[in-house]
Design a protein around this motif. Structure first.
Motif, PDB file in Angstrom:
ATOM      1  N   GLY A  20     -26.839  -8.726   2.979  1.00 27.82           N
ATOM      2  CA  GLY A  20     -28.362  -9.450   3.644  1.00 27.82           C
ATOM      3  C   GLY A  20     -28.739  -9.602   2.414  1.00 27.82           C
ATOM      4  O   GLY A  20     -29.842 -11.236   2.630  1.00 27.82           O
ATOM      5  N   GLY A  21     -29.183  -8.919   1.139  1.00 28.61           N
ATOM      6  CA  GLY A  21     -29.671  -9.644   0.310  1.00 28.61           C
ATOM      7  C   GLY A  21     -29.738 -11.291  -0.179  1.00 28.61           C
ATOM      8  O   GLY A  21     -30.094 -11.338  -0.830  1.00 28.61           O
ATOM      9  N   LEU A  22     -27.869 -10.723  -0.275  1.00 32.90           N
ATOM     10  CA  LEU A  22     -27.068 -12.219  -1.328  1.00 32.90           C
ATOM     11  C   LEU A  22     -27.938 -13.173  -0.240  1.00 32.90           C
ATOM     12  O   LEU A  22     -27.883 -14.005  -0.797  1.00 32.90           O
ATOM     13  CB  LEU A  22     -25.810 -12.264  -1.154  1.00 32.90           C
ATOM     14  N   ILE A  23     -27.806 -13.167   1.673  1.00 33.20           N
ATOM     15  CA  ILE A  23     -28.235 -14.675   1.992  1.00 33.20           C
ATOM     16  C   ILE A  23     -29.560 -14.523   1.880  1.00 33.20           C
ATOM     17  O   ILE A  23     -29.846 -15.343   1.659  1.00 33.20           O
ATOM     18  CB  ILE A  23     -27.891 -13.685   3.336  1.00 33.20           C
ATOM     19  N   LEU A  24     -30.805 -13.382   1.530  1.00 36.45           N
ATOM     20  CA  LEU A  24     -32.027 -13.866   1.554  1.00 36.45           C
ATOM     21  C   LEU A  24     -32.411 -14.724   0.303  1.00 36.45           C
ATOM     22  O   LEU A  24     -32.999 -15.590  -0.478  1.00 36.45           O
ATOM     23  CB  LEU A  24     -32.692 -12.494   1.177  1.00 36.45           C
ATOM     24  N   CYS A  25     -31.301 -13.981  -0.752  1.00 37.44           N
ATOM     25  CA  CYS A  25     -31.838 -14.596  -1.936  1.00 37.44           C
ATOM     26  C   CYS A  25     -31.373 -16.587  -2.385  1.00 37.44           C
ATOM     27  O   CYS A  25     -31.903 -16.617  -2.708  1.00 37.44           O
ATOM     28  CB  CYS A  25     -31.447 -14.319  -3.001  1.00 37.44           C
ATOM     29  N   THR A  26     -30.512 -16.576  -1.410  1.00 38.19           N
ATOM     30  CA  THR A  26     -29.382 -17.787  -0.963  1.00 38.19           C
ATOM     31  C   THR A  26     -30.384 -18.224  -1.009  1.00 38.19           C
ATOM     32  O   THR A  26     -30.706 -19.762  -1.126  1.00 38.19           O
ATOM     33  CB  THR A  26     -28.121 -17.130  -0.788  1.00 38.19           C
ATOM     34  N   ALA A  27     -31.033 -18.547   0.149  1.00 32.76           N
ATOM     35  CA  ALA A  27     -32.544 -19.086   0.937  1.00 32.76           C
ATOM     36  C   ALA A  27     -33.349 -18.878   0.052  1.00 32.76           C
ATOM     37  O   ALA A  27     -33.866 -20.452   0.268  1.00 32.76           O
ATOM     38  CB  ALA A  27     -32.549 -18.510   2.455  1.00 32.76           C
ATOM     39  N   LEU A  28     -33.765 -17.966  -0.302  1.00 37.83           N
ATOM     40  CA  LEU A  28     -35.105 -18.792  -1.189  1.00 37.83           C
ATOM     41  C   LEU A  28     -35.276 -19.436  -2.545  1.00 37.83           C
ATOM     42  O   LEU A  28     -36.391 -19.746  -3.024  1.00 37.83           O
ATOM     43  CB  LEU A  28     -35.115 -17.150  -1.917  1.00 37.83           C
ATOM     44  N   VAL A  40     -28.310 -11.493  -8.780  1.00 35.66           N
ATOM     45  CA  VAL A  40     -27.541 -10.389  -9.444  1.00 35.66           C
ATOM     46  C   VAL A  40     -28.033  -9.033  -8.824  1.00 35.66           C
ATOM     47  O   VAL A  40     -26.641  -8.729  -9.285  1.00 35.66           O
ATOM     48  CB  VAL A  40     -27.843 -11.086 -10.717  1.00 35.66           C
ATOM     49  N   GLY A  41     -29.001  -8.897  -9.476  1.00 33.63           N
ATOM     50  CA  GLY A  41     -29.303  -7.405  -8.585  1.00 33.63           C
ATOM     51  C   GLY A  41     -28.693  -7.449  -7.170  1.00 33.63           C
ATOM     52  O   GLY A  41     -27.942  -5.466  -7.481  1.00 33.63           O
ATOM     53  N   TYR A  42     -28.021  -7.855  -6.436  1.00 36.01           N
ATOM     54  CA  TYR A  42     -27.370  -7.253  -5.406  1.00 36.01           C
ATOM     55  C   TYR A  42     -26.333  -7.229  -5.692  1.00 36.01           C
ATOM     56  O   TYR A  42     -26.154  -6.160  -4.956  1.00 36.01           O
ATOM     57  CB  TYR A  42     -28.101  -7.999  -3.893  1.00 36.01           C
ATOM     58  N   LEU A  43     -25.273  -8.593  -5.911  1.00 38.37           N
ATOM     59  CA  LEU A  43     -23.823  -8.183  -6.705  1.00 38.37           C
ATOM     60  C   LEU A  43     -23.669  -6.550  -7.471  1.00 38.37           C
ATOM     61  O   LEU A  43     -23.152  -5.886  -6.650  1.00 38.37           O
ATOM     62  CB  LEU A  43     -23.760  -8.988  -7.405  1.00 38.37           C
ATOM     63  N   VAL A  44     -24.189  -6.705  -8.179  1.00 36.27           N
ATOM     64  CA  VAL A  44     -24.848  -4.858  -9.331  1.00 36.27           C
ATOM     65  C   VAL A  44     -24.474  -4.094  -8.075  1.00 36.27           C
ATOM     66  O   VAL A  44     -24.621  -2.606  -8.614  1.00 36.27           O
ATOM     67  CB  VAL A  44     -25.744  -5.116 -10.199  1.00 36.27           C
ATOM     68  N   PHE A  45     -26.113  -4.026  -7.495  1.00 40.44           N
ATOM     69  CA  PHE A  45     -26.254  -3.129  -6.577  1.00 40.44           C
ATOM     70  C   PHE A  45     -25.212  -2.997  -5.325  1.00 40.44           C
ATOM     71  O   PHE A  45     -24.220  -1.448  -5.141  1.00 40.44           O
ATOM     72  CB  PHE A  45     -27.286  -2.806  -5.392  1.00 40.44           C
ATOM     73  N   MET A  46     -24.012  -3.467  -4.885  1.00 45.55           N
ATOM     74  CA  MET A  46     -22.734  -3.663  -4.452  1.00 45.55           C
ATOM     75  C   MET A  46     -22.160  -3.208  -4.978  1.00 45.55           C
ATOM     76  O   MET A  46     -21.287  -2.208  -4.593  1.00 45.55           O
ATOM     77  CB  MET A  46     -22.312  -4.766  -3.990  1.00 45.55           C
ATOM     78  N   VAL A  47     -21.596  -3.258  -6.199  1.00 46.90           N
ATOM     79  CA  VAL A  47     -20.364  -3.247  -7.396  1.00 46.90           C
ATOM     80  C   VAL A  47     -21.090  -1.486  -7.233  1.00 46.90           C
ATOM     81  O   VAL A  47     -20.046  -0.384  -6.863  1.00 46.90           O
ATOM     82  CB  VAL A  47     -20.671  -3.453  -8.593  1.00 46.90           C
ATOM     83  N   GLY A  48     -21.844  -1.036  -7.065  1.00 47.67           N
ATOM     84  CA  GLY A  48     -22.308   0.559  -7.387  1.00 47.67           C
ATOM     85  C   GLY A  48     -22.413   1.145  -6.130  1.00 47.67           C
ATOM     86  O   GLY A  48     -21.374   2.548  -6.034  1.00 47.67           O
ATOM     87  N   THR A  49     -22.099   0.642  -5.558  1.00 48.72           N
ATOM     88  CA  THR A  49     -22.231   1.309  -3.131  1.00 48.72           C
ATOM     89  C   THR A  49     -21.337   1.097  -2.809  1.00 48.72           C
ATOM     90  O   THR A  49     -20.456   2.210  -2.959  1.00 48.72           O
ATOM     91  CB  THR A  49     -22.934   0.683  -1.940  1.00 48.72           C
ATOM     92  N   THR A  50     -20.642   0.453  -3.224  1.00 50.11           N
ATOM     93  CA  THR A  50     -18.751   0.727  -3.641  1.00 50.11           C
ATOM     94  C   THR A  50     -18.093   1.005  -4.223  1.00 50.11           C
ATOM     95  O   THR A  50     -16.974   1.964  -3.737  1.00 50.11           O
ATOM     96  CB  THR A  50     -18.092  -1.003  -3.444  1.00 50.11           C
ATOM     97  N   ALA A  51     -18.432   1.711  -5.399  1.00 54.50           N
ATOM     98  CA  ALA A  51     -18.118   2.628  -6.728  1.00 54.50           C
ATOM     99  C   ALA A  51     -18.001   4.202  -5.991  1.00 54.50           C
ATOM    100  O   ALA A  51     -17.424   5.204  -5.877  1.00 54.50           O
ATOM    101  CB  ALA A  51     -18.730   2.538  -7.793  1.00 54.50           C
ATOM    102  N   GLU A  52     -19.357   4.383  -5.141  1.00 54.72           N
ATOM    103  CA  GLU A  52     -19.724   5.336  -4.935  1.00 54.72           C
ATOM    104  C   GLU A  52     -18.538   5.921  -3.842  1.00 54.72           C
ATOM    105  O   GLU A  52     -18.345   6.974  -3.786  1.00 54.72           O
ATOM    106  CB  GLU A  52     -21.251   5.267  -4.162  1.00 54.72           C
ATOM    107  N   MET A  53     -18.241   4.822  -2.801  1.00 56.39           N
ATOM    108  CA  MET A  53     -18.012   5.192  -1.906  1.00 56.39           C
ATOM    109  C   MET A  53     -16.192   5.354  -3.032  1.00 56.39           C
ATOM    110  O   MET A  53     -14.658   5.943  -1.523  1.00 56.39           O
ATOM    111  CB  MET A  53     -17.508   3.997  -0.704  1.00 56.39           C
TER     112      MET A  53
END
Length: 226
Positions: free
Chosen positions: A153-161, A177-190
């Motif tokens: 959702g953040g990527l969608i938001l930032c694209t619109a912004l 960029v922040g949301y991309l890095v964030f998603m790498v972190g959440t995926t890595a946690e799983m």
């Protein structure tokens, strides 16, 4: 037209306030839950701290849900000035992420009746501990999946912004960029790599910065927007 612009400015300020409330409510709630669920005494400690745990769950499942879905609703008319598809996509991502977070919180809430059943129960302690482990893992994966969805959702938001020039483009790029890095972190946690907290920092700082910007400046809505 002036009325529409004023409505968008109000929506921007509320969006910024809700962003901060979402951050605080989930952070405080998850902290309270973790302090009880991960205590050294196990289910005995959960039973002793069940009030704290349930307050934390309510912050995560009720307060956070209200402000999180509110974010998507407030952003909808503004994002629609860029693209109706984008507006609907952000709304869908917000609702899906919030629903997943609630499911994760409910897993953690079930630790309370489990702890009550374990007190004076005839079932082996190991059985209760195994169930508690499964519930805590359910809460963990529910959180990571919800945050991954929130990142989408953040990527969608930032694209619109960015393309709508609703905020300074450097802020939108930072968020993307922040949301991309964030998603790498959440995926890595799983997958068992505990780097999510560290990689959440850029996205978290973006959300706070965006909130402050919107409260103070609002969205840059083109005068021709309907």
């Amino acid at each position: 037209m002036t009325q529409d612009l004023n409505a968008h400015r109000l929506a921007a300020r509320l969006f910024g306030i809700f962003f901060i409330l979402a951050f605080v409510s989930y952070g405080a709630g998850s902290g309270m839950v973790a302090s009880v669920a991960d205590n050294a005494l196990g289910l005995e400690g959960v039973f002793a701290g069940k009030t704290t745990l349930m307050i934390g769950v309510l912050l995560m499942a009720i307060v956070h849900s209200f402000v999180n879905i509110g974010l998507s609703v407030l952003a909808f008319p503004v994002l629609k000035t860029v693209s109706g598809y984008v507006a609907r996509g952000y709304l869908a991502a917000g609702i899906t992420a919030t629903t997943t977070a609630v499911i994760g919180a409910l897993f953690l809430a079930l630790l309370v009746p489990l702890s009550e059943a374990s007190i004076g129960g005839n079932v082996a302690t190991e059985s209760f501990d195994a169930i508690a482990f499964v519930l805590k893992q359910g809460g963990f994966y529910g959180y990571q999946m919800s945050m991954t969805l929130w990142g989408i959702g953040g990527l969608i938001l930032c694209t619109a912004l960015f393309f709508g020039r609703l905020v300074p483009r450097v802020l939108a790029v930072w968020g993307f960029v922040g949301y991309l890095v964030f998603m790498v972190g959440t995926t890595a946690e799983m997958f068992g790599y505990p780097i999510g907290v560290m990689l959440a920092l850029p996205g978290g700082l973006f959300e706070l910065s965006l909130s402050v910007w919107l409260i103070g400046k609002g969205f840059n809505i083109p005068v021709t927007a309907e």
